[in-house]
Design a protein around this motif. Structure first.
Motif, PDB file in Angstrom:
ATOM      1  N   CYS A  49     -53.349  54.921  60.355  1.00 31.43           N
ATOM      2  CA  CYS A  49     -53.553  54.841  61.802  1.00 31.43           C
ATOM      3  C   CYS A  49     -53.156  56.141  62.494  1.00 31.43           C
ATOM      4  O   CYS A  49     -53.866  56.642  63.381  1.00 31.43           O
ATOM      5  N   MET A  50     -52.037  56.698  62.080  1.00 39.34           N
ATOM      6  CA  MET A  50     -51.590  57.956  62.678  1.00 39.34           C
ATOM      7  C   MET A  50     -52.546  59.095  62.317  1.00 39.34           C
ATOM      8  O   MET A  50     -52.813  59.978  63.139  1.00 39.34           O
ATOM      9  N   ALA A  51     -53.106  59.058  61.094  1.00 44.22           N
ATOM     10  CA  ALA A  51     -54.057  60.099  60.693  1.00 44.22           C
ATOM     11  C   ALA A  51     -55.307  60.054  61.556  1.00 44.22           C
ATOM     12  O   ALA A  51     -55.857  61.099  61.938  1.00 44.22           O
ATOM     13  N   LEU A  52     -55.752  58.838  61.898  1.00 43.68           N
ATOM     14  CA  LEU A  52     -56.918  58.708  62.763  1.00 43.68           C
ATOM     15  C   LEU A  52     -56.610  59.213  64.167  1.00 43.68           C
ATOM     16  O   LEU A  52     -57.403  59.940  64.771  1.00 43.68           O
ATOM     17  N   ASP A  92     -56.927  56.784  72.248  1.00 41.78           N
ATOM     18  CA  ASP A  92     -55.847  56.947  73.239  1.00 41.78           C
ATOM     19  C   ASP A  92     -55.783  55.734  74.161  1.00 41.78           C
ATOM     20  O   ASP A  92     -56.793  55.308  74.730  1.00 41.78           O
ATOM     21  N   ILE A  93     -54.597  55.175  74.330  1.00 42.91           N
ATOM     22  CA  ILE A  93     -54.448  53.944  75.097  1.00 42.91           C
ATOM     23  C   ILE A  93     -54.844  54.138  76.552  1.00 42.91           C
ATOM     24  O   ILE A  93     -55.437  53.242  77.182  1.00 42.91           O
ATOM     25  N   LYS A 127     -57.414  45.717  62.431  1.00 42.17           N
ATOM     26  CA  LYS A 127     -58.253  46.653  61.693  1.00 42.17           C
ATOM     27  C   LYS A 127     -59.283  47.343  62.575  1.00 42.17           C
ATOM     28  O   LYS A 127     -59.396  48.557  62.583  1.00 42.17           O
ATOM     29  N   MET A 128     -60.061  46.551  63.318  1.00 40.30           N
ATOM     30  CA  MET A 128     -61.238  47.121  63.967  1.00 40.30           C
ATOM     31  C   MET A 128     -61.091  47.348  65.468  1.00 40.30           C
ATOM     32  O   MET A 128     -61.638  48.290  66.009  1.00 40.30           O
ATOM     33  N   GLY A 129     -60.430  46.494  66.176  1.00 39.52           N
ATOM     34  CA  GLY A 129     -60.333  46.666  67.615  1.00 39.52           C
ATOM     35  C   GLY A 129     -61.461  45.973  68.357  1.00 39.52           C
ATOM     36  O   GLY A 129     -62.043  44.999  67.883  1.00 39.52           O
ATOM     37  N   PHE A 130     -61.821  46.507  69.525  1.00 35.29           N
ATOM     38  CA  PHE A 130     -62.766  45.873  70.440  1.00 35.29           C
ATOM     39  C   PHE A 130     -64.092  46.633  70.425  1.00 35.29           C
ATOM     40  O   PHE A 130     -64.116  47.834  70.669  1.00 35.29           O
ATOM     41  N   PRO A 147     -56.640  50.052  70.487  1.00 34.63           N
ATOM     42  CA  PRO A 147     -55.319  50.282  71.085  1.00 34.63           C
ATOM     43  C   PRO A 147     -54.173  50.118  70.092  1.00 34.63           C
ATOM     44  O   PRO A 147     -53.067  50.596  70.355  1.00 34.63           O
ATOM     45  N   HIS A 148     -54.427  49.461  68.957  1.00 34.25           N
ATOM     46  CA  HIS A 148     -53.345  49.233  68.001  1.00 34.25           C
ATOM     47  C   HIS A 148     -52.922  50.501  67.268  1.00 34.25           C
ATOM     48  O   HIS A 148     -51.842  50.541  66.670  1.00 34.25           O
ATOM     49  N   LEU A 149     -53.744  51.544  67.309  1.00 36.69           N
ATOM     50  CA  LEU A 149     -53.439  52.744  66.535  1.00 36.69           C
ATOM     51  C   LEU A 149     -52.105  53.365  66.920  1.00 36.69           C
ATOM     52  O   LEU A 149     -51.418  53.963  66.090  1.00 36.69           O
ATOM     53  N   CYS A 150     -51.716  53.221  68.197  1.00 35.72           N
ATOM     54  CA  CYS A 150     -50.517  53.907  68.681  1.00 35.72           C
ATOM     55  C   CYS A 150     -49.254  53.076  68.516  1.00 35.72           C
ATOM     56  O   CYS A 150     -48.179  53.489  68.967  1.00 35.72           O
ATOM     57  N   ARG A 151     -49.340  51.904  67.905  1.00 35.37           N
ATOM     58  CA  ARG A 151     -48.207  50.985  67.916  1.00 35.37           C
ATOM     59  C   ARG A 151     -47.011  51.471  67.106  1.00 35.37           C
ATOM     60  O   ARG A 151     -45.915  50.950  67.252  1.00 35.37           O
ATOM     61  N   MET A 152     -47.227  52.433  66.229  1.00 35.65           N
ATOM     62  CA  MET A 152     -46.109  52.996  65.475  1.00 35.65           C
ATOM     63  C   MET A 152     -45.843  54.448  65.868  1.00 35.65           C
ATOM     64  O   MET A 152     -45.181  55.182  65.140  1.00 35.65           O
ATOM     65  N   ASP A 153     -46.345  54.838  67.026  1.00 39.85           N
ATOM     66  CA  ASP A 153     -46.120  56.197  67.525  1.00 39.85           C
ATOM     67  C   ASP A 153     -44.711  56.270  68.109  1.00 39.85           C
ATOM     68  O   ASP A 153     -44.407  55.612  69.107  1.00 39.85           O
ATOM     69  N   PRO A 154     -43.822  57.076  67.518  1.00 39.60           N
ATOM     70  CA  PRO A 154     -42.436  57.133  68.005  1.00 39.60           C
ATOM     71  C   PRO A 154     -42.309  57.702  69.412  1.00 39.60           C
ATOM     72  O   PRO A 154     -41.297  57.481  70.079  1.00 39.60           O
ATOM     73  N   VAL A 155     -43.330  58.415  69.881  1.00 40.51           N
ATOM     74  CA  VAL A 155     -43.287  58.926  71.254  1.00 40.51           C
ATOM     75  C   VAL A 155     -43.421  57.775  72.237  1.00 40.51           C
ATOM     76  O   VAL A 155     -42.720  57.704  73.249  1.00 40.51           O
TER      77      VAL A 155
END
Length: 416
Positions: free
Chosen positions: A33-36, A55-56, A302-305, A330-338
């Protein structure tokens, strides 16, 4: 060539570092997810022939302005849009319904049906489904261990939706395939053979919904969802029976597969982190926030909307052709420490502002409160019955679901 373009050219192909169908993603999606996300806010993913919005802030803006289409038949690879004279149940629902209809009609539907999703109605639905959930646990007895998915989670979506809608038990067997397969019909990754199979199952299920609606016309029931919808229909000439049917389908789409995933991941999270149970289950309100954190922590999407370009257009600096698929993820950023300090930590009191777990803006899921309430009720019952319950083993993950990472089993020890 810009510096950014030069850096991107040196990176491996996106499909080499991002593959949600792989076992690697299933077992640890964070890295992929972070790579994407690192590829940019709007990138093309070749295996899906789709643009991905990462990007959210951009996703929220897209939800708010609705400049992309939600209509499956606007997809470049969709089957030809059938003529209205040839529409079956499935086409009438998918082409004409309030989820993908014109924006003004969609807003009308939300306005007139909002009372059917009020706090009082949600409380009434909890009262209605509670005996069924008690019956599930009573039938289980006091086993030393059990699989939560097969014994409880798989039954909850069906119980909740049929009780909410008011489907008589005599029709449950004929309605069940619709609940199990409706969300798959607009998945852009399935084969045409599978799409036609689930389309026919939906046609038969919608026939049964029509039968139930007609029965309810003859015998209205107070506080019953269909009876409420029929009352709204009588008072609003632009609100029709097909709006009722498609609202039922919307509840099925939001409440079947999604609820099953939410059940297993919520129980897994709160069993793995017993210190989080009490603050999560203090009230329906605290659980509402806890659920967002559980879904963030589990990172099971996995896929989103899915959205589709209604015309040739520029999106976030990229030229998008008419009909191309755009996935809002929107789930891609869920492990973003920022965005989420200490993202690997489950903290049910974590603040979400805004909370986009159920969408945002005009397309925010109207049944969100109802979905979270039945989940809160079931999990509260579980820990009341088995206060010392714990994981019997770490569950094996299942990569076969088209939209989410599932658990193959969720074995629990009751310690009774």
């Amino acid at each position: 060539m810009s510096t950014d373009d030069a850096v991107l050219e040196q990176l491996p192909k996106l499909e080499e570092v991002f593959d949600p169908s792989s076992d690697e993603y299933c077992n640890n999606p964070i890295k992929q997810c972070m790579a994407l996300m690192e590829r940019g806010p709007f990138v093309f993913y070749e295996p899906w022939q789709a643009w991905v919005m990462t990007d959210i802030g951009d996703i929220m803006e897209c939800w708010r302005k609705e400049y992309l289409s939600s209509d499956f038949y606007d997809w470049e690879f969709a089957p030809p849009r059938p003529h209205e004279d040839d529409w079956g149940n499935f086409e009438k629902a998918l082409i004409g319904h309030s989820l993908v209809s014109d924006h003004d009609h969609h807003r009308l539907i939300r306005k007139v049906v909002s009372p059917a999703f009020s706090r009082n109605v949600v409380d009434e639905i909890q009262r209605r489904i509670e005996p069924d959930i008690d019956k599930l646990f009573d039938a289980m007895g006091s086993p030393k261990s059990f699989d939560y998915i097969t014994e409880v989670a798989e039954h909850i979506p069906f119980i909740t939706i049929t009780r909410l809608i008011g489907v008589p038990e005599k029709y449950w067997d004929e309605i069940k395939p619709l609940l199990e397969n409706f969300t798959e019909t607009w998945n852009p990754t399935i084969s045409e053979e599978r799409r036609e199979e689930v389309r026919q199952q939906c046609n038969r299920g919608i026939d049964m919904i029509k039968v139930v609606i007609e029965e309810r016309r003859q015998s209205p029931q107070q506080d019953d969802f269909l009876s409420t919808m029929l009352d709204i229909e009588a008072k609003n000439e632009k609100f029709t029976e097909w709006d009722i049917i498609t609202l039922v389908l919307a509840l099925i789409g939001a409440g079947a597969d999604t609820t099953l995933m939410a059940q297993q991941w919520s129980v897994y999270a709160l069993t793995k982190h017993p210190d989080q149970r009490q603050p999560a289950l203090e009230s329906a309100e605290t659980f509402s926030n806890a659920f967002s954190e559980i879904m963030r922590w589990s990172l099971n999407s996995k896929m989103g909307f899915a959205r589709y370009a209604p015309e040739d257009m520029d999106v976030l600096g990229q030229r998008v052709r008419k009909g191309q698929l755009v996935l809002l993820m929107p789930h891609l950023c869920r492990m973003d420490p920022v965005k989420y300090p200490n993202p690997e930590v489950l903290d049910v009191k974590r603040n979400f502002d805004p909370d986009v777990q159920f969408g945002y803006g005009p397309r925010y899921c109207i049944g969100a409160a109802m979905a979270k309430r039945q989940l809160f009720l079931t999990i509260t019952k579980l820990f009341e019955r088995f206060p010392n319950i714990e994981l019997a083993e770490e569950p094996e993950r299942d990569s076969s679901n088209h939209n989410s990472i599932a658990l193959k089993k969720l074995m629990l020890k009751t310690n009774v």
